[in-house]
Scaffold this motif. Sequence first.
Motif, PDB file in Angstrom:
ATOM      1  N   LEU A  57      67.348  13.931  30.535  1.00 59.74           N
ATOM      2  CA  LEU A  57      66.815  14.546  31.430  1.00 59.74           C
ATOM      3  C   LEU A  57      65.693  14.475  31.380  1.00 59.74           C
ATOM      4  CD1 LEU A  57      70.126  16.650  32.141  1.00 59.74           C
ATOM      5  CD2 LEU A  57      67.825  17.392  32.366  1.00 59.74           C
ATOM      6  N   ARG A  58      65.409  14.752  32.542  1.00 54.46           N
ATOM      7  CA  ARG A  58      63.572  15.903  32.148  1.00 54.46           C
ATOM      8  C   ARG A  58      63.717  16.669  33.915  1.00 54.46           C
ATOM      9  NH1 ARG A  58      60.249  11.906  30.590  1.00 54.46           N
ATOM     10  NH2 ARG A  58      60.684  10.911  28.788  1.00 54.46           N
ATOM     11  N   GLN A  59      64.803  16.776  34.465  1.00 55.17           N
ATOM     12  CA  GLN A  59      65.024  17.453  35.350  1.00 55.17           C
ATOM     13  C   GLN A  59      66.146  17.583  36.309  1.00 55.17           C
ATOM     14  OE1 GLN A  59      62.044  16.866  39.522  1.00 55.17           O
ATOM     15  NE2 GLN A  59      61.914  18.887  38.811  1.00 55.17           N
ATOM     16  N   ILE A  60      66.740  18.867  36.866  1.00 54.92           N
ATOM     17  CA  ILE A  60      68.115  18.858  37.211  1.00 54.92           C
ATOM     18  C   ILE A  60      67.894  19.548  38.807  1.00 54.92           C
ATOM     19  CG2 ILE A  60      70.244  20.096  37.462  1.00 54.92           C
ATOM     20  CD1 ILE A  60      70.544  19.315  34.691  1.00 54.92           C
ATOM     21  N   GLN A  61      67.754  19.570  40.218  1.00 56.22           N
ATOM     22  CA  GLN A  61      67.905  19.813  41.396  1.00 56.22           C
ATOM     23  C   GLN A  61      68.833  19.979  41.641  1.00 56.22           C
ATOM     24  OE1 GLN A  61      65.223  16.465  42.985  1.00 56.22           O
ATOM     25  NE2 GLN A  61      63.020  18.169  42.550  1.00 56.22           N
ATOM     26  N   PRO A  62      69.061  21.415  42.131  1.00 55.28           N
ATOM     27  CA  PRO A  62      70.265  21.936  43.380  1.00 55.28           C
ATOM     28  C   PRO A  62      70.269  21.112  44.221  1.00 55.28           C
ATOM     29  CG  PRO A  62      69.057  24.043  42.776  1.00 55.28           C
ATOM     30  CD  PRO A  62      68.068  23.133  42.019  1.00 55.28           C
ATOM     31  N   LEU A  63      71.727  20.629  44.819  1.00 60.38           N
ATOM     32  CA  LEU A  63      71.947  20.396  45.963  1.00 60.38           C
ATOM     33  C   LEU A  63      73.133  20.843  46.319  1.00 60.38           C
ATOM     34  CD1 LEU A  63      72.304  16.366  45.329  1.00 60.38           C
ATOM     35  CD2 LEU A  63      70.240  18.155  45.857  1.00 60.38           C
ATOM     36  N   GLY A  64      73.611  22.295  45.858  1.00 61.20           N
ATOM     37  CA  GLY A  64      74.689  23.052  46.397  1.00 61.20           C
ATOM     38  C   GLY A  64      75.790  23.142  46.271  1.00 61.20           C
ATOM     39  N   THR A  65      76.505  23.834  46.450  1.00 61.24           N
ATOM     40  CA  THR A  65      78.073  23.964  45.763  1.00 61.24           C
ATOM     41  C   THR A  65      78.056  22.935  44.613  1.00 61.24           C
ATOM     42  OG1 THR A  65      78.527  23.386  48.323  1.00 61.24           O
ATOM     43  CG2 THR A  65      80.456  23.752  47.021  1.00 61.24           C
ATOM     44  N   GLY A  66      77.430  24.025  43.254  1.00 59.30           N
ATOM     45  CA  GLY A  66      77.671  23.347  42.528  1.00 59.30           C
ATOM     46  C   GLY A  66      76.971  21.627  42.110  1.00 59.30           C
ATOM     47  N   SER A  86      67.296  14.105  37.175  1.00 55.38           N
ATOM     48  CA  SER A  86      65.775  12.944  36.963  1.00 55.38           C
ATOM     49  C   SER A  86      65.878  12.682  35.953  1.00 55.38           C
ATOM     50  CB  SER A  86      65.384  13.339  37.445  1.00 55.38           C
ATOM     51  OG  SER A  86      65.388  13.505  39.549  1.00 55.38           O
ATOM     52  N   GLY A  87      65.732  11.516  35.259  1.00 54.09           N
ATOM     53  CA  GLY A  87      65.131  11.634  34.078  1.00 54.09           C
ATOM     54  C   GLY A  87      65.172   9.657  33.313  1.00 54.09           C
ATOM     55  N   VAL A  88      65.140   9.602  32.092  1.00 56.03           N
ATOM     56  CA  VAL A  88      64.087   7.998  32.010  1.00 56.03           C
ATOM     57  C   VAL A  88      65.601   7.654  30.930  1.00 56.03           C
ATOM     58  CG1 VAL A  88      63.224   6.510  30.514  1.00 56.03           C
ATOM     59  CG2 VAL A  88      62.158   8.632  31.927  1.00 56.03           C
ATOM     60  N   ILE A  94      67.558   1.485  26.963  1.00 52.27           N
ATOM     61  CA  ILE A  94      67.913   0.346  26.516  1.00 52.27           C
ATOM     62  C   ILE A  94      67.538  -0.625  25.884  1.00 52.27           C
ATOM     63  CG2 ILE A  94      70.530  -0.844  27.075  1.00 52.27           C
ATOM     64  CD1 ILE A  94      71.120   0.704  29.413  1.00 52.27           C
ATOM     65  N   LYS A  95      68.134  -1.204  24.511  1.00 53.01           N
ATOM     66  CA  LYS A  95      67.195  -2.294  25.039  1.00 53.01           C
ATOM     67  C   LYS A  95      65.582  -2.500  24.629  1.00 53.01           C
ATOM     68  CE  LYS A  95      68.687  -7.438  24.719  1.00 53.01           C
ATOM     69  NZ  LYS A  95      69.334  -8.772  24.939  1.00 53.01           N
ATOM     70  N   GLY A  96      64.993  -1.765  24.441  1.00 51.19           N
ATOM     71  CA  GLY A  96      63.489  -1.445  24.547  1.00 51.19           C
ATOM     72  C   GLY A  96      63.050  -1.357  25.295  1.00 51.19           C
ATOM     73  N   SER A  97      63.699  -1.350  26.308  1.00 52.46           N
ATOM     74  CA  SER A  97      63.504  -0.837  27.682  1.00 52.46           C
ATOM     75  C   SER A  97      63.523   0.106  28.404  1.00 52.46           C
ATOM     76  CB  SER A  97      63.922  -2.590  29.055  1.00 52.46           C
ATOM     77  OG  SER A  97      63.422  -3.534  28.985  1.00 52.46           O
ATOM     78  N   SER A  98      62.990   0.959  29.595  1.00 56.72           N
ATOM     79  CA  SER A  98      62.906   2.247  29.948  1.00 56.72           C
ATOM     80  C   SER A  98      63.102   2.113  31.566  1.00 56.72           C
ATOM     81  CB  SER A  98      61.862   3.583  29.121  1.00 56.72           C
ATOM     82  OG  SER A  98      62.518   2.867  28.077  1.00 56.72           O
ATOM     83  N   GLN A  99      63.527   2.767  31.659  1.00 57.97           N
ATOM     84  CA  GLN A  99      63.714   2.944  33.138  1.00 57.97           C
ATOM     85  C   GLN A  99      63.852   4.718  34.045  1.00 57.97           C
ATOM     86  OE1 GLN A  99      63.147   0.003  36.111  1.00 57.97           O
ATOM     87  NE2 GLN A  99      62.750  -0.869  34.098  1.00 57.97           N
ATOM     88  N   PRO A 100      62.832   5.113  34.926  1.00 60.45           N
ATOM     89  CA  PRO A 100      63.557   6.538  35.483  1.00 60.45           C
ATOM     90  C   PRO A 100      64.573   5.770  36.276  1.00 60.45           C
ATOM     91  CG  PRO A 100      61.964   5.533  36.574  1.00 60.45           C
ATOM     92  CD  PRO A 100      61.768   4.512  35.452  1.00 60.45           C
ATOM     93  N   MET A 101      65.731   7.414  36.159  1.00 57.16           N
ATOM     94  CA  MET A 101      66.725   7.246  36.922  1.00 57.16           C
ATOM     95  C   MET A 101      67.056   8.926  37.561  1.00 57.16           C
ATOM     96  SD  MET A 101      69.841   4.950  34.858  1.00 57.16           S
ATOM     97  CE  MET A 101      70.613   5.298  35.744  1.00 57.16           C
ATOM     98  N   ALA A 102      67.996   8.918  38.989  1.00 61.75           N
ATOM     99  CA  ALA A 102      67.988   9.761  39.652  1.00 61.75           C
ATOM    100  C   ALA A 102      69.804   9.678  39.707  1.00 61.75           C
ATOM    101  CB  ALA A 102      67.073  10.532  40.746  1.00 61.75           C
ATOM    102  N   PHE A 103      70.126  10.383  39.751  1.00 63.57           N
ATOM    103  CA  PHE A 103      71.549  10.318  40.244  1.00 63.57           C
ATOM    104  C   PHE A 103      72.397  11.614  40.543  1.00 63.57           C
ATOM    105  CE2 PHE A 103      71.851  10.216  35.745  1.00 63.57           C
ATOM    106  CZ  PHE A 103      73.113  10.873  35.660  1.00 63.57           C
ATOM    107  N   GLY A 104      73.899  11.776  41.502  1.00 59.52           N
ATOM    108  CA  GLY A 104      74.042  13.220  42.071  1.00 59.52           C
ATOM    109  C   GLY A 104      75.127  13.690  41.019  1.00 59.52           C
ATOM    110  N   THR A 105      75.459  14.422  40.628  1.00 57.63           N
ATOM    111  CA  THR A 105      76.162  15.106  39.338  1.00 57.63           C
ATOM    112  C   THR A 105      77.012  16.619  39.951  1.00 57.63           C
ATOM    113  OG1 THR A 105      76.470  15.095  37.362  1.00 57.63           O
ATOM    114  CG2 THR A 105      74.480  15.809  38.003  1.00 57.63           C
TER     115      THR A 105
END
Length: 187
Positions: free
Chosen positions: A108-117, A122-124, A127-138
């Motif tokens: 995990l590299r960053q958490i940005q507030p979107l409101g209402t919890g 964002s992070g990296v 798996i299996k020697g490959s790395s990819q940036p990812m971002a998703f809501g939680t």
Amino acid sequence: MKTPAPLALVLPWLLLPGTGVQATEYRQMDRTGSYIHFTSRQMGVPVDGEFRSFDASLAFNPEAPAQARGQLRIALSSIDTGLREANEEAVGAQWFDVKRHPEARFELRQIQPLGTGRFQVSGVMSIKGSSQPMAFGTLLKASGRQAVMEGSFVLKRLDFKVGEGLWGDVGVVANEVTVQFHLVLSP
């Protein structure tokens, strides 16, 4: 086969900026209350599974969520699809290759507030020697004694060379895998 838990997030407490809560390091994970499930499609049919062994940590200050740091580590050999043969195939060289790459890791590299919890994480993912940036809501809720982070994201397995050779045909096994997680953490 197992049916994944609902994607909705039910959390114990919501912390909003201004509540006076200090930064907390959540280093212990409640293994009985946490889960990582996934759903893929093989020849159009949903295939559900889970990982039984994983660990997570989170350093989170509700007053400064952008500075959050954390890590999720998954023992890939702990895959459980409900079928012994599928589990054995998944840990092999064409899939996870656990002899060379025993663990998946999300930094995990960053958490940005979107409101209402709700937050954008964002992070990296590695798996299996490959790395990819990812971002998703939680959704994330925390108190001084517990934090719960829950959500889902779609992972493209071929970005990580998971399912090579004949298994690279997305008509047989879909490229998209939906991952659902529910992590219960304490200091």
